[in-house]
Design a protein around this motif. Structure first.
Motif, short mmCIF file in Angstrom:
data_model
loop_
_atom_site.label_atom_id
_atom_site.label_comp_id
_atom_site.label_asym_id
_atom_site.label_seq_id
_atom_site.Cartn_x
_atom_site.Cartn_y
_atom_site.Cartn_z
N UNK A 5 0.81 -1.14 0.04
CA UNK A 5 -0.06 -0.21 -0.27
C UNK A 5 1.25 1.22 0.28
N UNK A 6 2.35 1.25 0.50
CA UNK A 6 2.95 2.65 0.92
C UNK A 6 3.12 2.82 -0.69
N UNK A 72 -4.75 13.11 1.39
CA UNK A 72 -3.59 12.09 1.84
C UNK A 72 -3.96 11.58 3.29
N UNK A 73 -4.20 12.37 3.70
CA UNK A 73 -5.27 11.38 4.59
C UNK A 73 -5.66 10.21 4.37
N UNK A 74 -7.06 10.80 3.66
CA UNK A 74 -8.05 9.94 3.07
C UNK A 74 -7.55 8.45 1.82
N UNK A 75 -6.30 8.70 1.19
CA UNK A 75 -6.04 7.69 0.73
C UNK A 75 -5.58 6.35 0.85
N UNK A 76 -5.38 6.69 1.70
CA UNK A 76 -4.93 5.38 1.76
C UNK A 76 -6.30 3.98 2.43
N UNK A 77 -7.34 4.67 2.74
CA UNK A 77 -8.45 4.18 3.00
C UNK A 77 -8.82 3.73 1.48
N UNK A 78 -9.23 5.02 0.79
CA UNK A 78 -9.73 4.87 -0.40
C UNK A 78 -9.02 4.29 -1.14
N UNK A 79 -7.40 3.93 -1.68
CA UNK A 79 -6.67 2.65 -1.88
C UNK A 79 -7.48 1.11 -1.69
N UNK A 101 -2.53 -10.90 -2.16
CA UNK A 101 -1.44 -10.99 -1.91
C UNK A 101 -0.62 -9.39 -2.32
N UNK A 102 -0.96 -8.71 -2.48
CA UNK A 102 -0.71 -7.70 -2.66
C UNK A 102 -1.16 -6.72 -3.75
N UNK A 103 -0.47 -5.28 -4.17
CA UNK A 103 -0.66 -5.02 -5.42
C UNK A 103 0.07 -5.01 -6.91
N UNK A 104 -0.63 -5.29 -7.57
CA UNK A 104 0.57 -4.61 -9.39
C UNK A 104 0.42 -3.99 -10.03
N UNK A 105 1.14 -3.41 -10.55
CA UNK A 105 1.11 -2.56 -11.96
C UNK A 105 1.83 -2.45 -13.32
#
Length: 430
Positions: A5-6, A72-79, A101-105
């Motif tokens: 997520x980071x 930026x405070x909201x982005x983590x929850x949205x993502x 398993x996580x994120x792929x790009x």
């Protein structure tokens, strides 16, 4: 390669802080997420940069502008709440997919993309201003050069809003395989027919469909005038007829009917005729819904004089409540007849108070769902404490549907019976 997520948040932060961020679209929500989709974009308000978050829930859009720190405070929850993200920047597009398993790009380089910071950007209409369109020129909405006249700009907006509904309806009909490349359409109570001409132009000249369109109205002079314009424009499959909705028999079946501002029960007769002709889509913008309001005054059982007496004690409140109650009944009635319905704002209230559009698309509900819908309908009629005309009109439709359903069951029974007899005969012959 998997990302956490980071990593995703850093992509946002880097692009926003370097003024490269254009927009982000969050889709495919997780089960716990109440929002269907969320869009992010930068906007400039009074010289200060904000991030606008547009959230979609229950067919409604909610907008809120945040400072960069707040965003930026909201982005983590949205993502974390969406499985798919498309990030657009000035130099690349990034497709983000999330699984257990996580994120792929997936990254793709782009050239020449620009950031739009305007908070109130120009409306992207289906029919554009400064582009000559023959029927709009003929109807006096545009000048010969294609400029929309100041006096008719509200009409221009209404036409475009109408075409947005037509576009959405057409897409839904095609996705459900209810139509192919041809359509039969009737506009009940067409009046001066601005929208009828717009419909024909859009479906025939823009979407290249094979269509037949009829506009029906009671005023002979209006019908004569509209037919003359249709001929001049060479709209060969568009014609206007003088007549009553109840007596319309020009088509054996239709794909879509539209009724704009049909007064009082004329909307109900439009709905009835659409059902009789097997319409796959029904669009209605009702007007002057006075029937239920009048019947409430004579009812001894209505809850408008009971539980909702704060409405019933004031004439203006009862009148407005009755209008909404009428349109709610119409939407519910169409659901009872197997349609999926939505009630939406047709155009801003500042332009007309008659701004409710009922959109109904033919569905395929289960018997269980129809039974529950019937119970809901009966509760609602009992609550109103009146006998609406639409209820009486629908009884014939629903009765005929039940008869047809029974006949189909009988045919199926005889088919299976005859098939069994044939099988037994074949066995005997062997």
């Amino acid at each position: 390669m998997k990302y956490n997520i980071d990593d995703i948040l850093n992509i946002f932060i880097e692009n926003i802080n370097s003024n490269k961020f254009i927009r982000a679209i969050f889709s495919n929500p997780t089960k716990e997420n109440p929002y269907k989709k969320i869009n992010l974009k930068p906007v400039e308000i009074k010289g200060e940069l904000f991030i606008q978050i547009e959230s979609f829930k229950d067919n409604k859009a909610f907008h809120k502008n945040y400072t960069l720190d707040e965003c930026f405070d909201h982005l983590k929850d949205i993502t974390e709440s969406f499985k798919q993200i498309l990030i657009s920047a000035t130099e690349e597009e990034i497709q983000v997919l999330q699984n257990k398993k996580g994120f792929s790009l997936k990254r793709k380089s782009v050239i020449g993309k620009k950031i739009e910071l305007s908070h109130n950007k120009q409306k992207n209409y289906i029919l554009q201003d400064n582009t000559p369109i023959p029927f709009l020129i003929k109807l006096g909405v545009m000048s010969e050069s294609g400029k929309v006249t100041k006096e008719r700009f509200n009409k221009f907006r209404q036409i475009n809003r109408y075409l947005e509904f037509i576009e959405d309806t057409l897409k839904e009909l095609q996705e459900k395989n209810l139509i192919q490349n041809s359509m039969k359409i009737v506009d009940f109570g067409c009046g001066k027919s601005y929208l009828t001409f717009a419909l024909y132009h859009y479906l025939k000249n823009v979407k290249n469909l094979d269509i037949e369109v009829i506009g029906l109205d009671l005023k002979e002079d209006v019908i004569t005038h509209c037919n003359s314009i249709a001929q001049e424009l060479e709209f060969n499959n568009l014609k206007f007829l003088k007549g009553d909705i109840k007596e319309f028999h020009e088509f054996d079946n239709v794909d879509m009917i539209f009724s704009l501002h049909a007064c009082n029960n004329a909307t109900d007769y439009s709905i009835l005729k659409g059902l009789e002709l097997g319409a796959k889509a029904i669009l209605a913008v009702p007007c002057c819904q006075s029937e239920i309001n009048q019947k409430i005054d004579k009812s001894s059982t209505t809850e408008i004089k009971g539980v909702l007496s704060p409405f019933g004690n004031h004439g203006i409140l009862q009148e407005r409540f009755s209008s909404l109650a009428t349109d709610a009944l119409r939407a519910l009635s169409l659901e009872l007849c197997g349609f999926n319905t939505k009630v939406m704002e047709f155009i801003d209230m500042e332009h007309t108070p008659k701004n409710i559009l009922i959109k109904a698309i033919k569905g395929n509900p289960t018997e269980e769902k129809l039974t529950l819908k019937r119970e809901e309908y009966n509760r609602y009629i009992q609550f109103l404490g009146v006998n609406p005309l639409l209820d009486n009109l629908l009884k014939t439709i629903l009765k005929n549907k039940q008869i047809k359903k029974t006949e189909n069951k009988i045919r199926l029974f005889y088919f299976i019976f005859l098939k069994c007899i044939v099988c037994l005969l074949l066995i005997e012959l062997e």
